[in-house]
Design an enzyme around this catalytic site. Structure first.
Site, PDB file in Angstrom:
ATOM      1  N   GLY A  42      -5.566 -16.771 -38.127  1.00 19.94           N
ATOM      2  CA  GLY A  42      -6.569 -17.898 -38.422  1.00 19.94           C
ATOM      3  C   GLY A  42      -8.686 -18.257 -38.737  1.00 19.94           C
TER       4      GLY A  42
ATOM      5  CG  ASP B 126      -4.629 -11.560 -27.338  1.00 21.10           C
ATOM      6  OD1 ASP B 126      -5.395  -9.540 -27.647  1.00 21.10           O
ATOM      7  OD2 ASP B 126      -5.585 -11.513 -28.310  1.00 21.10           O
TER       8      ASP B 126
ATOM      9  N   GLY C  75     -16.007 -18.204 -36.948  1.00 22.08           N
ATOM     10  CA  GLY C  75     -15.027 -16.490 -37.163  1.00 22.08           C
ATOM     11  C   GLY C  75     -13.746 -17.045 -37.698  1.00 22.08           C
ATOM     12  CD  GLN C  76     -12.620 -15.768 -42.530  1.00 22.07           C
ATOM     13  OE1 GLN C  76     -13.865 -15.630 -42.895  1.00 22.07           O
ATOM     14  NE2 GLN C  76     -11.684 -16.000 -43.291  1.00 22.07           N
TER      15      GLN C  76
ATOM     16  CE  LYS D 250      -6.105 -19.749 -33.392  1.00 19.17           C
ATOM     17  NZ  LYS D 250      -5.762 -19.332 -31.860  1.00 19.17           N
TER      18      LYS D 250
ATOM     19  N   GLY E 131      -7.451 -12.472 -38.561  1.00 17.39           N
ATOM     20  CA  GLY E 131      -5.536 -12.388 -38.435  1.00 17.39           C
ATOM     21  C   GLY E 131      -4.474 -13.501 -38.251  1.00 17.39           C
TER      22      GLY E 131
END
Length: 376
Positions: free
Chosen positions: A58, A171, A53-54, A74, A56
């Protein structure tokens, strides 16, 4: 060695060690402090082949520890030094939350320029993938969607009402809900979460969140409350119902914002036109109306007009049980099934040991940070 020691102190390693030694974790599941070498070995020196996973904020790597435990690691891009103590508090709190439906934080590493967080590995991708990937969505029926909604609501209810220190996730979105092999929901990414002092009901913060899911009242006032999570969850509920994305810039203007589009359709009695086909095939009209009206209440512009997450979780669990037991058809039997006080049964909170490149361990899709001037 001196640089590692500098980063360890700078990132709050000593503070975490102190808190751990003071016994501030209420369970045996305390956060483990990993060394940089351990995590380098686990990820083959943070190889690009291990990236899962990538975004903004990290990159997330799949790692295999020395004891063969598979983990997600992470690696953040930036860290706010002024929030070190808050970060350590969150690590301690999350290390104590041993809910089946929360991605478990196993530990962290402070020997690098930015702290590394180590989570349990959840193999089946994100809820976003299952809703919006056509090949997966076709087998992602109403009963599964309703269960995932109830599991997610149960987690948020626990964080708001039952955790030792209340937590606002801040979030909530479909890319931050992971699914395991059994398609059980696992709420993830507490990177922007805030602890709520027991004597407060709201917090003044710089506005953070994700386009399409962001509470409009929070956006206008910069006052973060538990009802901000309720709004975001309402958008996820509408995603599950409609199979549409929270924000779609390629759609006509009236359809770009899913929450507004859904509310318009509901008010104009056009619900069947916006509900996903596989949902329509698996749910009866009354169930759809109940869940749609619940979503509508979650999406109220004024936070004080929204239900609490506990109320939302109770309603969804009740609806889910009626889907599982469709022969229940009168009030007396429903009351018996849900419990006299309509409390969520303990097993709902079982205790147990995104799109393109989104892993769900990171805040990635359309993430915004809005500087606030005089509260506007």
């Amino acid at each position: 060695m001196k640089l590692k020691e500098k980063f360890f102190r700078q990132n709050g390693g000593l503070l975490l060690e102190q808190r751990l030694s003071e016994g501030q974790c209420a369970t045996n599941q305390t956060a483990k402090i990993f060394t940089e070498d351990q995590l380098k070995k686990a990820t083959n020196n943070f190889s690009e082949n291990r990236v899962i996973g990538q975004g903004g904020f990290g990159t997330v790597y799949k790692g295999i520890l020395a004891d063969e435990t598979v983990v997600a690691i992470k690696k953040s891009k930036i860290v706010d030094r002024s929030q070190t103590e808050q970060f350590i508090n969150e690590v301690l709190v999350l290390s104590q939350i041993n809910l089946r439906n929360v991605v478990k934080l196993l530990g962290c590493c402070f020997e690098t320029q930015v702290p590394l967080l180590v989570y349990e590995f959840v193999p089946n991708g994100t809820l976003f993938d299952y809703i919006h990937n056509k090949s997966k969505a076709s087998n992602f029926g109403w009963e599964i969607r309703l269960r995932i909604a109830a599991e997610t609501a149960g987690v948020l209810s626990y964080l708001h009402s039952s955790a030792s220190v209340p937590i606002i996730h801040r979030d909530v979105k479909s890319t931050n809900i992971l699914l395991d092999d059994d398609l059980t929901a696992k709420v993830s990414d507490f990177g922007t979460s805030r602890l709520v002092p027991l004597d407060q009901t709201e917090l003044s913060t710089m506005v953070q969140g994700t386009l399409g899911y962001l509470d409009p009242e929070y956006l206008q006032t910069s006052q973060l409350t538990k009802k901000s999570d309720v709004y975001s969850f309402g958008v996820v509920l509408v995603e599950l119902l409609t199979g549409k994305k929270a924000i779609s810039f390629d759609k006509p203007e009236e359809e770009r914002n899913l929450a507004n589009y859904f509310l318009s359709a509901l008010n104009e009695d056009r619900l069947p036109h916006v509900v996903d086909g596989c949902v329509m095939n698996g749910a009866n009209v009354e169930q759809l109306k109940e869940v749609s009206n619940l979503a509508k209440r979650c999406l109220e512009v004024r936070g004080d007009e929204r239900p609490t997450m506990k109320e939302v979780a109770m309603e969804l669990e009740g609806l889910r049980r009626m889907v599982m037991h469709p022969w229940v058809n009168n009030d007396e039997e429903i009351e018996h099934l849900l419990g006299e006080n309509r409390e969520i049964p303990l097993e709902t909170f079982s205790y147990g040991g995104g799109g393109d490149t989104s892993s769900g361990y990171d805040t990635v899709r359309n993430h915004i940070i809005v500087p606030v001037n005089d509260g506007r």
